[in-house]
Structures are given as C-alpha cells and as structure tokens.
Design a protein around this motif. Structure first.
Motif, PDB file in Angstrom:
ATOM      1  N   UNK A 127       0.832  -1.199   0.000  1.00 13.74           N
ATOM      2  CA  UNK A 127       0.000   0.000   0.000  1.00 13.74           C
ATOM      3  C   UNK A 127       0.866   1.248   0.000  1.00 13.74           C
ATOM      4  N   UNK A 128       0.500   2.232  -0.813  1.00 16.49           N
ATOM      5  CA  UNK A 128       1.278   3.475  -0.862  1.00 16.49           C
ATOM      6  C   UNK A 128       0.461   4.618  -0.289  1.00 16.49           C
ATOM      7  N   UNK A 129       1.043   5.309   0.674  1.00 24.34           N
ATOM      8  CA  UNK A 129       0.421   6.471   1.303  1.00 24.34           C
ATOM      9  C   UNK A 129       1.532   7.292   1.957  1.00 24.34           C
ATOM     10  N   UNK A 130       1.145   8.352   2.623  1.00 17.78           N
ATOM     11  CA  UNK A 130       2.134   9.158   3.331  1.00 17.78           C
ATOM     12  C   UNK A 130       2.808   8.332   4.416  1.00 17.78           C
ATOM     13  N   UNK A 188       7.185  -8.210   6.267  1.00 16.45           N
ATOM     14  CA  UNK A 188       6.146  -7.584   5.445  1.00 16.45           C
ATOM     15  C   UNK A 188       5.302  -6.680   6.331  1.00 16.45           C
ATOM     16  N   UNK A 189       5.065  -5.469   5.862  1.00 16.30           N
ATOM     17  CA  UNK A 189       4.238  -4.503   6.586  1.00 16.30           C
ATOM     18  C   UNK A 189       3.021  -4.197   5.726  1.00 16.30           C
ATOM     19  N   UNK A 190       1.830  -4.447   6.271  1.00 10.29           N
ATOM     20  CA  UNK A 190       0.588  -4.214   5.548  1.00 10.29           C
ATOM     21  C   UNK A 190      -0.055  -2.939   6.090  1.00 10.29           C
ATOM     22  N   UNK A 191      -0.049  -1.884   5.288  1.00  6.36           N
ATOM     23  CA  UNK A 191      -0.680  -0.634   5.695  1.00  6.36           C
ATOM     24  C   UNK A 191      -2.159  -0.649   5.303  1.00  6.36           C
ATOM     25  N   UNK A 192      -2.988  -0.028   6.148  1.00  8.03           N
ATOM     26  CA  UNK A 192      -4.420   0.044   5.870  1.00  8.03           C
ATOM     27  C   UNK A 192      -4.656   0.856   4.595  1.00  8.03           C
ATOM     28  N   UNK A 193      -5.569   0.377   3.766  1.00  4.28           N
ATOM     29  CA  UNK A 193      -5.895   1.038   2.498  1.00  4.28           C
ATOM     30  C   UNK A 193      -6.707   2.292   2.769  1.00  4.28           C
ATOM     31  N   UNK A 194      -6.112   3.458   2.535  1.00  6.22           N
ATOM     32  CA  UNK A 194      -6.776   4.722   2.822  1.00  6.22           C
ATOM     33  C   UNK A 194      -7.883   5.051   1.820  1.00  6.22           C
ATOM     34  N   UNK A 195      -7.923   4.335   0.702  1.00  3.88           N
ATOM     35  CA  UNK A 195      -8.966   4.583  -0.292  1.00  3.88           C
ATOM     36  C   UNK A 195     -10.290   3.936   0.098  1.00  3.88           C
ATOM     37  N   UNK A 196     -10.258   3.025   1.066  1.00  4.29           N
ATOM     38  CA  UNK A 196     -11.476   2.384   1.569  1.00  4.29           C
ATOM     39  C   UNK A 196     -11.888   3.111   2.842  1.00  4.29           C
ATOM     40  N   UNK A 205      -9.649  -6.303   3.963  1.00  2.00           N
ATOM     41  CA  UNK A 205      -8.643  -6.400   2.904  1.00  2.00           C
ATOM     42  C   UNK A 205      -7.276  -6.736   3.494  1.00  2.00           C
ATOM     43  N   UNK A 206      -6.939  -6.115   4.630  1.00  2.00           N
ATOM     44  CA  UNK A 206      -5.660  -6.421   5.286  1.00  2.00           C
ATOM     45  C   UNK A 206      -5.601  -7.884   5.702  1.00  2.00           C
ATOM     46  N   UNK A 207      -6.744  -8.416   6.175  1.00  2.00           N
ATOM     47  CA  UNK A 207      -6.820  -9.823   6.556  1.00  2.00           C
ATOM     48  C   UNK A 207      -6.583 -10.727   5.358  1.00  2.00           C
ATOM     49  N   UNK A 208      -7.160 -10.377   4.222  1.00  3.98           N
ATOM     50  CA  UNK A 208      -6.983 -11.182   3.011  1.00  3.98           C
ATOM     51  C   UNK A 208      -5.523 -11.167   2.551  1.00  3.98           C
ATOM     52  N   UNK A 225      -1.379  -3.091  10.009  1.00  2.88           N
ATOM     53  CA  UNK A 225      -2.065  -1.914  10.550  1.00  2.88           C
ATOM     54  C   UNK A 225      -3.566  -2.145  10.439  1.00  2.88           C
ATOM     55  N   UNK A 226      -4.257  -2.092  11.565  1.00  2.00           N
ATOM     56  CA  UNK A 226      -5.707  -2.293  11.545  1.00  2.00           C
ATOM     57  C   UNK A 226      -6.406  -1.031  12.043  1.00  2.00           C
ATOM     58  N   UNK A 227      -7.646  -0.877  11.642  1.00  2.00           N
ATOM     59  CA  UNK A 227      -8.396   0.327  11.979  1.00  2.00           C
ATOM     60  C   UNK A 227      -9.111   0.197  13.319  1.00  2.00           C
ATOM     61  N   UNK A 228      -9.581  -1.011  13.660  1.00  2.00           N
ATOM     62  CA  UNK A 228     -10.318  -1.207  14.903  1.00  2.00           C
ATOM     63  C   UNK A 228      -9.740  -2.405  15.661  1.00  2.00           C
ATOM     64  N   UNK A 229      -9.526  -2.226  16.957  1.00  2.00           N
ATOM     65  CA  UNK A 229      -8.886  -3.256  17.771  1.00  2.00           C
ATOM     66  C   UNK A 229      -9.708  -4.538  17.839  1.00  2.00           C
TER      67      UNK A 229
END
Length: 348
Positions: A127-130, A188-196, A205-208, A225-229
C-alpha cells in the motif's frame, strides 16, 4: 542518383533488420565487423598493420564517426569500404538503437513496477500512502543494506532510490507477491488502504493480504495496521507477528498528552530516529552468560544501555531474579554507538 539509391538501400535494409531478434542482430553485427576487419587487414596489410587497427577503422566507419586517421588506398580496399557504407551503417545503427531502447525499456519497466525482484532479506511494504513514504525513509536512514519492496496499484512511486523497488499489482494476488520474492523476504508490513472508507472493509482487505502471505511464506515477520482493535480476533487463524492500531493509537496518545504534558515528546523519541542525545530504542539478543534479568540489566548498564523490556513486557524491574527464557528478545535504550558495540559483542 547514386546517393538516393544508397539512402533507399540503407532504409530498406534497416527495415528488414528490425524484424530480427536481438541476439541475431548482435551476432550478425559482430560477424560483419570481424569479417570486414579481416578483409581490410588482408587487402591492405601495410595500411592496417594490426588487426586492432582494422577493427578500429571498421567501427569508426559503420558508426559514421570517421576520424580519418586510417583509410584504404587500394581499389579492393575501397570496394570493401563502400560495402560497409551501404550495409554496415544500417546494421550497426539498428543494433545501437536496440541497445538504447533496451536500456530505456528496463528503466521504464522498473519505474512502472513490472520487473521481478530477485533479492533476499528485504522488507515488503504493501500500500502506498504518506505513512508508507515515512516508513520507507525510516528504513533507508536506519539500515544501509536492506532493500525495500513496495507493492501498490499506482502508476509509479514518487520516490526514487537504488534500494527502493516497486511492484505494481494486487497484493491479494499470489502472483504479485511472488514477483516481490515474498518467499525470501525478511518482513512484510501491511498498511491500511486509505482509499477504503469503511473500517471493516479496510481491515478485511488487510486480513486477506495477510492470509495470502501466510499461505505463501509463513516464516515472514508480518506487521498489520488495523483500523479497529476488535478486528484483531479475526486474524486468529493466521500468524501475524504484530498489530498497529491506527486510530486508537492516535486517540490514546492525544489523551495522554492532555493528561501529562510533554509525554508525546517521549513517545516520539522512542519510535523516531533522531540526532538528539539520550539514545533510541533497539532490540538485542541475550548473551549466554546472562542467567537472570538482573545479570542482563547490570551488564547493559555498565556498557551504557538501559534494559526496559522483554518482548512485550515492560515490567522488567519486577523480574530481576527471574531466569531469562531462551529465544527471547530484549529491548534497550542507548545511543547508536553503544548499540553498534553491543551488536559486535553478539557476533563474537
């Protein structure tokens, strides 16, 4: 009329040559140069005293450089030279063009993320973001050897570095992960998709992605990186080494800052690489002579480092007389020069 015919012939020859594959062109051009050099050396041995001189003359002729330091004097030599004018310029010109196009194509394919990475012990960021950009710069500044592979679905990355590589594609697709050589990656670092914009869909999506990595390379250290614990429990069926709570972490840090002024500066110093004195957070391996945490604490303190945690446990001060488990990870705060000495002691 003769010049028009020569130009027409060269163009027709160039058109035919472009239809050949690159290896055939290279072999044909090499054979042409060698044969012409042998002819010039044989026909005019007094003019072309060495085979190298003959090669030099042929190359300067077919590349249209024409220094004029060597030239044929006999009629037979001039006939061979005319043959090179008509056929050699077109042949070698196309070969040079193919080489230039190939180099340009390689650079373009690399920038567009269409090349396969074949290195080892690299870090994959998905994932690409800031946030990804900050993470990339952190790795480049902290580690002078590790390559970084970014997997995203953008046209190209805005960053350019010799240790930064881009793979364009869907990170949930095994083929995309294979292009990034995930099998031989270090982490591997999976960043949360900011477009969703839906937190559940983002974590889904991160789980997949994490599941795909797990099935392909189970030994790779994975950080998500997850959005909700509450979604962490959905990752129980796969092995994820670390979770980063995106929104909760920021909110809790803001509250801590309000309750304890200046505490955010301490947090930032622990996680951010800086030039201020006081040290940074580093991971070290326990030494064989350290039986208890007290042994480790005292030995590290004598070398200029402070032991603060054992893996996720911060209460090391309550475990001083406890035996240190095997294969554990200790965390210390020290300056980088001290950490380098500690790492050197580990390797001995």
């Amino acid at each position: 009329m003769g010049e028009v015919f020569a130009v027409f012939t060269i163009r027709r020859l160039a058109t035919l040559i472009r239809k050949f594959n690159n290896i055939s062109l290279l072999l044909a051009a090499s054979a042409f140069v060698i044969i012409c050099a042998i002819l010039m050396r044989t026909l005019e041995p007094e003019r072309f005293t060495t085979f190298f001189n003959a090669i030099w003359y042929v190359m300067t002729t077919v590349t249209t450089v024409g220094y004029g330091d060597l030239f044929p004097e006999t009629a037979a030599g001039k006939v061979v030279a005319m043959f090179m004018f008509v056929f050699g310029i077109g042949l070698v010109g196309v070969v040079i063009g193919k080489v230039v196009d190939g180099l340009g194509s390689f650079t373009r394919r690399k920038e567009e993320g269409r090349l396969i990475y074949k290195g080892r012990k690299h870090i994959i960021m998905i994932g690409w973001s800031k946030k990804t950009e900050i993470a990339v710069n952190e790795v480049l500044e902290s580690d002078t050897f590790t390559d970084i592979i970014v997997i995203a679905q953008t046209d190209r990355l805005p960053l350019n570095h010799e240790r930064l590589h881009y793979i364009q594609g869907d990170p949930t697709d095994r083929e995309t992960l294979l292009k990034a050589n995930t099998l031989n990656a270090k982490a591997a670092i999976i960043f949360a998709d900011e477009l969703i914009h839906d937190a559940s869909l983002t974590d889904g999506k991160s789980l997949l992605i994490a599941s795909t990595i797990e099935s392909l390379a189970p030994d790779v250290h994975t950080t998500v990186e997850i959005m909700q614990e509450k979604h962490i429990q959905n990752f129980n069926h796969i092995h994820v080494n670390d979770f980063i709570l995106a929104q909760e972490t920021i909110s809790r840090l803001a509250v801590r800052s309000a309750l304890s002024k200046g505490i955010t500066t301490l947090y930032n110093r622990l996680i951010r690489r800086g030039e201020e004195e006081g040290g940074e957070l580093f991971e070290i391996k326990p030494r064989k002579e350290w039986k208890t945490y007290r042994d480790a604490f005292n030995a590290l303190l004598a070398e200029g480092a402070t032991l603060i945690a054992d893996q996720h446990r911060l209460g090391v001060n309550h475990l001083m007389d406890t035996t240190i488990p095997e294969e554990t990870r200790l965390y210390v705060i020290c300056e980088e020069s001290v950490y380098v000495k500690l790492k050197h002691s580990e390797e001995r």
